[in-house]
Design an enzyme around this catalytic site. Structure first.
Site, PDB file in Angstrom:
ATOM      1  N   GLU A 163       6.294  10.974  -7.203  1.00  0.00           N
ATOM      2  CA  GLU A 163       7.623  10.438  -7.491  1.00  0.00           C
ATOM      3  C   GLU A 163       8.281  11.143  -8.683  1.00  0.00           C
ATOM      4  O   GLU A 163       8.815  10.517  -9.586  1.00  0.00           O
ATOM      5  CB  GLU A 163       7.550   8.922  -7.747  1.00  0.00           C
ATOM      6  CG  GLU A 163       6.992   8.171  -6.559  1.00  0.00           C
ATOM      7  CD  GLU A 163       7.042   6.660  -6.719  1.00  0.00           C
ATOM      8  OE1 GLU A 163       7.378   5.995  -5.731  1.00  0.00           O
ATOM      9  OE2 GLU A 163       6.750   6.149  -7.811  1.00  0.00           O
ATOM     10  N   ASP A 177       2.058   1.100  -0.302  1.00  0.00           N
ATOM     11  CA  ASP A 177       2.541   0.714  -1.622  1.00  0.00           C
ATOM     12  C   ASP A 177       2.629  -0.793  -1.803  1.00  0.00           C
ATOM     13  O   ASP A 177       3.724  -1.356  -1.761  1.00  0.00           O
ATOM     14  CB  ASP A 177       3.925   1.346  -1.842  1.00  0.00           C
ATOM     15  CG  ASP A 177       4.262   1.481  -3.311  1.00  0.00           C
ATOM     16  OD1 ASP A 177       3.479   1.004  -4.129  1.00  0.00           O
ATOM     17  OD2 ASP A 177       5.307   2.078  -3.623  1.00  0.00           O
ATOM     18  N   GLU A 202       6.303  -7.041  -6.850  1.00  0.00           N
ATOM     19  CA  GLU A 202       7.442  -6.174  -6.550  1.00  0.00           C
ATOM     20  C   GLU A 202       7.924  -6.316  -5.114  1.00  0.00           C
ATOM     21  O   GLU A 202       9.124  -6.319  -4.858  1.00  0.00           O
ATOM     22  CB  GLU A 202       7.038  -4.716  -6.823  1.00  0.00           C
ATOM     23  CG  GLU A 202       8.082  -3.705  -6.422  1.00  0.00           C
ATOM     24  CD  GLU A 202       7.636  -2.264  -6.684  1.00  0.00           C
ATOM     25  OE1 GLU A 202       6.515  -2.064  -7.198  1.00  0.00           O
ATOM     26  OE2 GLU A 202       8.420  -1.351  -6.364  1.00  0.00           O
TER      27      GLU A 202
END
Ligand code: BDP
Length: 712
Positions: A306, A379, A407
């Protein structure tokens, strides 16, 4: 004189009385130590008349004694004094060096940090022994005794012992230096970097107590998306101040290290891990860190992921990068936790990339490197199969990384208990000789370096975690990092008893609700193996329609592949073949839709909408049934919680009620938006009796959340 006495007595009674009815705001976590009923008080006092600890001189031992005193004081109104004499009813803190005559403890079985709790006769007196080989073990044992008390154990018959199966039990804070917490939903970062090192917030100590009560023994202070500034002298001094607060609680400090620091801080032309000047820079940096923080734990590194810098920027591989840092830390005993969370734009299946990059490097890492692997290959989704690297790198210690902060599971406003998710991954059979737990605790491949890391859900919110029930995720993480074989149900029971009520029926009702909550979120967000359906950036709410992001594998459409012909990601031989990364026995099972568990079906297969499910429904009908089940389950959680009103303090009961109402509304939103979207793709009518989505698809697509918390 007499009147004065009455007034003083009255004032005292009022103070004590108000302490007793003090509002429950969640600050005390599971360490509440509230007054116990009179009959329990007598028993407890008789079992904690004094604390016998030969020389409570070390800070860790002092912390243990202070916690025992605080706990007993809270529960009975009177703190036991320290005594050097063995009195009846004493709590005896014993190490091999300070063992009392007549004490028979299997020291060798307790390891470095393990503990034993036993009620027994010693020199003719009834006492409770807390024994360990180290002060840290005594601290954990003291917390274990307080847990036993708070969960209603029979104090006259204690006989417990526990040894951690995992060496490094770490929180990973994704905290930035400006106090923004990436993916944090509990306020700002606890670390007030600006005021450190001079000002030490009292919360730092309470944070350490809470962690020590679970056996967490390390904390990575800064975000994996790190700034090089964390490695500069002023910030090292700040980290050292925190390390000073945490040390008496057995907690070491670690830092996320930015791979390009030699260029950014050292003015070097390169950060190439094979460049001698770069290696020298890191060695000098490590020496400097250990001068400032002598017991520094080590580095956590996110590299070539990322947009983060890493060894591949110089044509080197992950082992080259990790080993360079390992070499710098090795003389000081530090470790490198090198993350396997990587994906590149050209990869044909993001789920396959970490394996492709890391598995060939098995055996190439230095002995003080541990590769840190997320629980699943994508993820932190509501459900993923376990990461295929577990079991596939026998020559490399692998750490498990879990995300405690939610998240992708509704942030702090959704009640989702993660214990069952943790248990599911830990107990997953790799078909390579053992479960993920056996890989992670080192026993499968004989590794001594072992670790479990959890992305923290802690912030400045009064209740620490953003909601009352999110505290349970911190708790479950810590307990299961200590012992990956603990059952989620048992851990939830402990937590509920200490945090809410010890009344068996109500406690069990809370536990039932917690355990049901994980499957609920899977069903109302991503049933049947779907994943990555969330909206862009903030990751809150549904966005299955999103297909315009720069990288293919940022788009939900890439992951669900819904089209007129069907839905799901083909990861079998006819597709990306990522399934082949699993052990052959498992790959075979998961290659065939008939032998793939429904929970993982669309993770591995692209199937027609009329595919027949084991339930007898078509896939399309099953998908809708699962979304409905998720919503129904949240409604049920709300009803169960309402029924607990009499047994929960009004403050927390009302708060959780309000949160559950948000969750009920948003579960419907997820269901409706996903059904509206998938219907627009499948073109199929809703099965008879299905409630149509409340709004049209365009409405859901139009929703924007510019100020959602925790953005990356
Ligand atoms: C993703 C988060 C991102 C993190 C990344 C990571 O959205 O904020 O930086 O994980 O683990 O899930 O590095």
């Amino acid at each position: 004189m007499k009147t004065m006495f009455v007034w003083v007595a009255l004032a005292l009674a009022l103070t004590l009385g108000s302490a007793r009815v003090q509002a429950e705001d969640g600050y005390d976590l599971w360490l509440r130590y509230r007054p116990v009923p009179a009959e329990v008080r007598g028993v407890l006092q008789a079992r904690a008349r004094a604390i016998v600890a030969a020389t409570p001189t070390t800070p860790v031992l002092q912390a243990a004694v202070a916690e025992l005193q605080r706990g007993v004081q809270g529960m009975t109104g009177k703190a036991p004094a320290l005594s050097t004499r063995l009195v009846p009813g004493a709590l005896v803190l014993a190490t091999p060096a300070q063992a009392l005559a007549g004490l028979d403890v299997p020291w060798a079985d307790l390891g470095r940090e393990g503990w034993l709790l036993r009620s027994q006769k010693l020199q003719g007196r009834d006492v409770t022994v807390i024994a360990a080989n180290s002060d840290a073990g005594l601290l954990y044992g003291s917390f274990a005794w307080l847990r036993a008390v708070q969960t209603g154990a029979n104090l006259a018959r204690l006989d417990q012992r526990s040894v951690p199966k995992v060496g490094l039990r770490l929180l990973n804070h994704w905290d930035n230096l400006d106090r923004h917490v990436e993916r944090g939903y509990a306020g700002a970062s606890l670390w007030d970097w600006w005021k450190l090192p001079d000002i030490l917030d009292a919360r730092y100590t309470d944070y350490a107590r809470a962690n020590a009560s679970l056996g967490i023994n390390g904390t990575v202070l800064n975000n994996v998306n790190s700034k090089a500034d964390s490695l500069t002298a002023p910030y090292l001094a700040k980290a050292a101040a925190l390390a000073g607060v945490f040390r008496p609680y057995g907690i070491k400090v670690y830092l996320s290290a930015r791979f390009s620091a030699p260029r950014e801080l050292g003015g070097l032309k390169t950060s190439d891990p094979l460049d001698p000047a770069v290696r020298a820079w890191w060695k000098a940096k490590a020496d400097e860190i250990y001068k400032t923080i002598p017991d520094f734990g080590g580095f956590l590194v996110k590299a070539n992921s990322e947009g983060q810098p890493g060894p591949q920027d110089y044509g080197r591989n992950h082992a080259d990068g990790a080993n360079m840092l390992a070499e710098a830390l090795a003389p000081h005993g530090g470790v490198v936790m090198w993350r396997a969370f990587v994906y590149a734009p050209e990869a044909k299946d993001r789920a396959a990339q970490a394996f492709d990059e890391f598995q060939p490097l098995d055996g190439k890492f230095a002995p003080n490197v541990i590769v840190q692997v997320k629980n699943g290959a994508i993820d932190f989704q509501p459900r993923e199969p376990f990461h295929p690297l577990f079991g596939a790198m026998p020559k490399t210690p692998l750490a498990l990384e879990l995300q405690i902060t939610k998240e992708y599971l509704g942030f702090a406003t959704h009640l989702v208990h993660l214990g069952p998710l943790f248990e599911e991954v830990l107990q997953a059979d790799t078909h390579r000789g053992g479960t993920v737990a056996r890989v992670v605790d080192g026993s499968l491949h004989g590794h001594k370096l072992t670790a479990v890391a959890g992305v923290a859900n802690i912030g400045t919110d009064r209740n620490w975690s953003g909601s009352q029930f999110d505290q349970a995720n911190w708790y479950a993480f810590g307990r299961m990092a200590w012992d990956p074989d603990l059952k989620a149900a048992a851990v939830a029971r402990e937590w509920a008893a200490q945090t809410f009520t010890n009344k068996a029926a109500s406690r069990d009702a809370i536990v039932d609700l917690m355990l049901a909550s994980r499957e609920a979120v899977v069903d109302y967000m991503t049933p049947l193996g779907l994943h990555h359906l969330m909206d862009t950036g903030h990751h809150y709410g549904p966005g299955p329609w999103v297909n315009d992001l720069e990288r293919a594998d940022w788009n939900p459409t890439y992951f669900h592949r819904a089209a007129r012909d069907g839905i799901g990601f083909d990861r079998t031989r006819t597709g990306s073949n990522a399934v082949a990364q699993y052990a052959p026995a498992l790959a075979r099972l998961w290659s065939d839709p008939r032998t793939t568990p429904p929970e993982l079906l669309l993770w591995f297969h692209h199937l027609p909408w009329d595919h027949a499910m084991p339930s007898g429904r078509t896939l399309w009908a099953e998908l809708i049934a699962r979304y409905d089940a998720g919503v129904a389950s949240v409604d049920d959680m709300g009803r169960r919680w309402a029924g607990l009103r009499a047994d929960i303090d009004p403050e927390r009961h009302a708060e959780v009620t309000a949160y559950l109402a948000v969750q009920a509304r948003e579960a419907r939103w997820w269901r409706d938006a996903c059904i509206a979207y998938f219907q627009s793709v499948s073109g199929l009518p809703l099965p008879a009796g299905t409630r149509p989505p409340a709004q049209g698809l365009e409405h859901y697509k139009s929703l924007r959340f510019g100020f959602a918390p925790g953005r990356g």
